[in-house]
Design a protein around this motif. Structure first.
Motif, PDB file in Angstrom:
ATOM      1  N   ASP B 164       0.823  -1.212   0.000  1.00  0.00           N
ATOM      2  CA  ASP B 164       0.000   0.000   0.000  1.00  0.00           C
ATOM      3  C   ASP B 164       0.856   1.261   0.000  1.00  0.00           C
ATOM      4  O   ASP B 164       0.485   2.268  -0.589  1.00  0.00           O
ATOM      5  CB  ASP B 164      -0.918   0.006   1.225  1.00  0.00           C
ATOM      6  CG  ASP B 164      -1.838  -1.201   1.238  1.00  0.00           C
ATOM      7  OD1 ASP B 164      -2.657  -1.309   0.311  1.00  0.00           O
ATOM      8  OD2 ASP B 164      -1.716  -2.060   2.136  1.00  0.00           O
ATOM      9  N   TYR B 165       1.991   1.195   0.704  1.00  0.00           N
ATOM     10  CA  TYR B 165       2.854   2.366   0.839  1.00  0.00           C
ATOM     11  C   TYR B 165       4.315   1.975   0.588  1.00  0.00           C
ATOM     12  O   TYR B 165       4.718   0.850   0.901  1.00  0.00           O
ATOM     13  CB  TYR B 165       2.740   2.961   2.249  1.00  0.00           C
ATOM     14  CG  TYR B 165       1.362   3.460   2.581  1.00  0.00           C
ATOM     15  CD1 TYR B 165       0.960   4.747   2.216  1.00  0.00           C
ATOM     16  CD2 TYR B 165       0.452   2.660   3.275  1.00  0.00           C
ATOM     17  CE1 TYR B 165      -0.313   5.207   2.516  1.00  0.00           C
ATOM     18  CE2 TYR B 165      -0.823   3.110   3.571  1.00  0.00           C
ATOM     19  CZ  TYR B 165      -1.203   4.389   3.192  1.00  0.00           C
ATOM     20  OH  TYR B 165      -2.455   4.841   3.488  1.00  0.00           O
ATOM     21  N   ASP B 178       8.488   9.347   7.598  1.00  0.00           N
ATOM     22  CA  ASP B 178       7.537   8.813   6.617  1.00  0.00           C
ATOM     23  C   ASP B 178       6.809   7.589   7.169  1.00  0.00           C
ATOM     24  O   ASP B 178       5.584   7.472   7.021  1.00  0.00           O
ATOM     25  CB  ASP B 178       8.265   8.443   5.317  1.00  0.00           C
ATOM     26  CG  ASP B 178       8.654   9.675   4.505  1.00  0.00           C
ATOM     27  OD1 ASP B 178       8.201  10.783   4.854  1.00  0.00           O
ATOM     28  OD2 ASP B 178       9.402   9.524   3.531  1.00  0.00           O
ATOM     29  N   ALA B 181       4.307   8.677   9.586  1.00  0.00           N
ATOM     30  CA  ALA B 181       3.176   9.341   8.912  1.00  0.00           C
ATOM     31  C   ALA B 181       2.192   8.298   8.388  1.00  0.00           C
ATOM     32  O   ALA B 181       0.976   8.458   8.525  1.00  0.00           O
ATOM     33  CB  ALA B 181       3.672  10.232   7.781  1.00  0.00           C
ATOM     34  N   VAL B 182       2.704   7.220   7.809  1.00  0.00           N
ATOM     35  CA  VAL B 182       1.818   6.175   7.282  1.00  0.00           C
ATOM     36  C   VAL B 182       0.991   5.563   8.418  1.00  0.00           C
ATOM     37  O   VAL B 182      -0.239   5.443   8.308  1.00  0.00           O
ATOM     38  CB  VAL B 182       2.632   5.070   6.560  1.00  0.00           C
ATOM     39  CG1 VAL B 182       1.751   3.857   6.266  1.00  0.00           C
ATOM     40  CG2 VAL B 182       3.245   5.610   5.274  1.00  0.00           C
ATOM     41  N   ARG B 184       0.279   6.816  11.373  1.00  0.00           N
ATOM     42  CA  ARG B 184      -0.653   7.794  11.937  1.00  0.00           C
ATOM     43  C   ARG B 184      -1.845   8.016  11.007  1.00  0.00           C
ATOM     44  O   ARG B 184      -2.990   8.077  11.459  1.00  0.00           O
ATOM     45  CB  ARG B 184       0.079   9.117  12.195  1.00  0.00           C
ATOM     46  CG  ARG B 184      -0.762  10.154  12.924  1.00  0.00           C
ATOM     47  CD  ARG B 184      -1.184   9.686  14.301  1.00  0.00           C
ATOM     48  NE  ARG B 184      -2.105  10.615  14.931  1.00  0.00           N
ATOM     49  CZ  ARG B 184      -3.040  10.270  15.818  1.00  0.00           C
ATOM     50  NH1 ARG B 184      -3.167   9.004  16.186  1.00  0.00           N
ATOM     51  NH2 ARG B 184      -3.833  11.168  16.344  1.00  0.00           N
ATOM     52  N   ALA B 185      -1.577   8.127   9.699  1.00  0.00           N
ATOM     53  CA  ALA B 185      -2.663   8.361   8.736  1.00  0.00           C
ATOM     54  C   ALA B 185      -3.654   7.199   8.770  1.00  0.00           C
ATOM     55  O   ALA B 185      -4.869   7.422   8.705  1.00  0.00           O
ATOM     56  CB  ALA B 185      -2.103   8.556   7.336  1.00  0.00           C
ATOM     57  N   LEU B 188      -5.975   7.612  11.438  1.00  0.00           N
ATOM     58  CA  LEU B 188      -6.895   8.737  11.234  1.00  0.00           C
ATOM     59  C   LEU B 188      -7.952   8.459  10.167  1.00  0.00           C
ATOM     60  O   LEU B 188      -8.796   9.311   9.882  1.00  0.00           O
ATOM     61  CB  LEU B 188      -6.105   9.996  10.849  1.00  0.00           C
ATOM     62  CG  LEU B 188      -5.127  10.530  11.896  1.00  0.00           C
ATOM     63  CD1 LEU B 188      -4.256  11.630  11.304  1.00  0.00           C
ATOM     64  CD2 LEU B 188      -5.859  11.048  13.130  1.00  0.00           C
ATOM     65  N   ARG B 189      -7.908   7.267   9.540  1.00  0.00           N
ATOM     66  CA  ARG B 189      -8.910   6.950   8.513  1.00  0.00           C
ATOM     67  C   ARG B 189     -10.303   7.026   9.119  1.00  0.00           C
ATOM     68  O   ARG B 189     -10.519   6.603  10.257  1.00  0.00           O
ATOM     69  CB  ARG B 189      -8.674   5.531   7.977  1.00  0.00           C
ATOM     70  CG  ARG B 189      -7.518   5.461   7.000  1.00  0.00           C
ATOM     71  CD  ARG B 189      -7.351   4.033   6.509  1.00  0.00           C
ATOM     72  NE  ARG B 189      -6.214   3.903   5.615  1.00  0.00           N
ATOM     73  CZ  ARG B 189      -5.719   2.741   5.202  1.00  0.00           C
ATOM     74  NH1 ARG B 189      -6.274   1.602   5.625  1.00  0.00           N
ATOM     75  NH2 ARG B 189      -4.696   2.698   4.386  1.00  0.00           N
ATOM     76  N   ALA B 190     -11.232   7.526   8.310  1.00  0.00           N
ATOM     77  CA  ALA B 190     -12.565   7.829   8.828  1.00  0.00           C
ATOM     78  C   ALA B 190     -13.250   6.641   9.516  1.00  0.00           C
ATOM     79  O   ALA B 190     -13.772   6.810  10.624  1.00  0.00           O
ATOM     80  CB  ALA B 190     -13.434   8.397   7.714  1.00  0.00           C
ATOM     81  N   GLN B 193     -11.700   6.250  12.927  1.00  0.00           N
ATOM     82  CA  GLN B 193     -11.955   7.398  13.780  1.00  0.00           C
ATOM     83  C   GLN B 193     -13.428   7.424  14.204  1.00  0.00           C
ATOM     84  O   GLN B 193     -13.734   7.775  15.337  1.00  0.00           O
ATOM     85  CB  GLN B 193     -11.612   8.697  13.038  1.00  0.00           C
ATOM     86  CG  GLN B 193     -10.136   8.960  12.926  1.00  0.00           C
ATOM     87  CD  GLN B 193      -9.617   9.648  14.192  1.00  0.00           C
ATOM     88  OE1 GLN B 193      -9.572   9.049  15.269  1.00  0.00           O
ATOM     89  NE2 GLN B 193      -9.226  10.897  14.056  1.00  0.00           N
TER      90      GLN B 193
END
Lengths: 208, 208
Positions: B164-165, B178, B181-182, B184-185, B188-190, B193
């Motif tokens: 995916d990344y 980086d 960040a992956v 954490r993001a 934070l996905r809807a 969350q």
């Protein structure tokens, strides 16, 4: 599709959630992300630069753009037109730039219809109490305006599931870090990285 | 599905890409991410804690787990079993914990078959030259071993599109940021969350 394609970020928040400060902090930290520049027919103010603050165009030019279906969304405010150009976004992203759109939930839906890969980020206040005290704390709005904003906020928050990421703006520094993490992670997604790294990857692939 | 569900991160990299240091830095910074703890039949070494370094179990217990299909993958090395338990991962993620698996590309495929939502992250060296000089720089491996590792690296990198990344480990500090960040993001996905913020969101929804 171009070889290098940037992403479109849509940032939406209810009034009082702190979007403006967060977006400003993001743009400062992520120099590779550009705020979408609107087209307008109003005259430039002192210090405003064409192509940076706005694209300043004549009324005839703007109406020709309307007729050509160039606008994602446009509005007339106090006799001046303001609009976001689909073509401008296409050109910037095709050139590999990331574009950030600061719009409302209706604009967000329109953008997603045209650009289904756009990344939707919703900024959420930590609670309705905090939002209310932030709105009242501004001291600029009447009780009626605050009440209306709160009602609008509730309605917007009901649509939070339409977004890809949710950042809670409780502590500003954490929210800033979170917003940056979302943008960076999108840049690190495999399809985008494969495009960016195509030459490096080709060199690393097994022969044959 | 449980109300609070953690994510599974799979980190894969060719030998010499710097995965071990990056994962260690990630686990230190993201205290809410846990490294997957393997089961083993070997005796604990001095300082090793059951449930932290390994789950230490008897040979009978391990073979019962094999029979029950508990393992995502397992291997016997020098007469001792080592394995990753599907059930343990399910229990930890159901309890809301994020689990990180440091495995190879074959293991990654097995994990994705069972957990299709697992997030695959590939650590890429900046070039084959850099990878080669890192592998030779270790000074521990013969030329033949280095050549074999390079050939394996090329084969692994050919599968980079399965992830995916992609994080390029050129400059360590940037690669660490980086990777963080992956992770954490993803947090934070809807959908995640919304689960986590269910109570707050319910309070903010319009009445009726």
């Amino acid at each position: 599709m171009s070889m290098s394609t940037g992403s479109i970020f849509i940032v939406v928040a209810p009034s009082g959630a702190g979007k403006t400060s967060l977006v400003a902090a993001l743009l400062k930290a992520a120099s590779d992300v550009e705020l979408s520049v609107s087209f307008t027919t109003r005259a430039p103010r002192a210090g405003e630069v064409d192509g940076q603050h706005y694209h300043f165009v004549s009324r005839d030019a703007f109406e020709a753009m309307i007729a050509a279906g160039d606008f994602l969304e446009y509005a007339e405010v106090y006799g001046n037109y303001y609009g976001t150009s689909v073509r401008w976004i296409r050109e910037r992203t095709a050139a590999g730039h990331d574009i950030l759109l600061e719009i409302d939930w209706q604009g967000a839906r329109q953008v997603r219809e045209i650009f289904p890969d756009a990344v939707g980020i919703f900024i959420l206040p930590p609670s309705l109490q905090v939002l209310e005290s932030r709105l009242r704390g501004r001291g600029t709005d009447s009780t009626e305006v605050v009440e209306r904003r709160l009602a609008e906020a509730r309605a917007e928050i009901a649509l939070v599931g339409e977004y890809d990421y949710i950042v809670v703006n409780d502590e500003f520094e954490q929210a800033r870090t979170d917003l940056l993490a979302v943008v960076r992670a999108v840049q690190l997604r495999a399809p985008r990285q494969c495009e960016r790294l195509a030459r490096v990857l080709a060199q690393m692939q097994p022969a044959g």
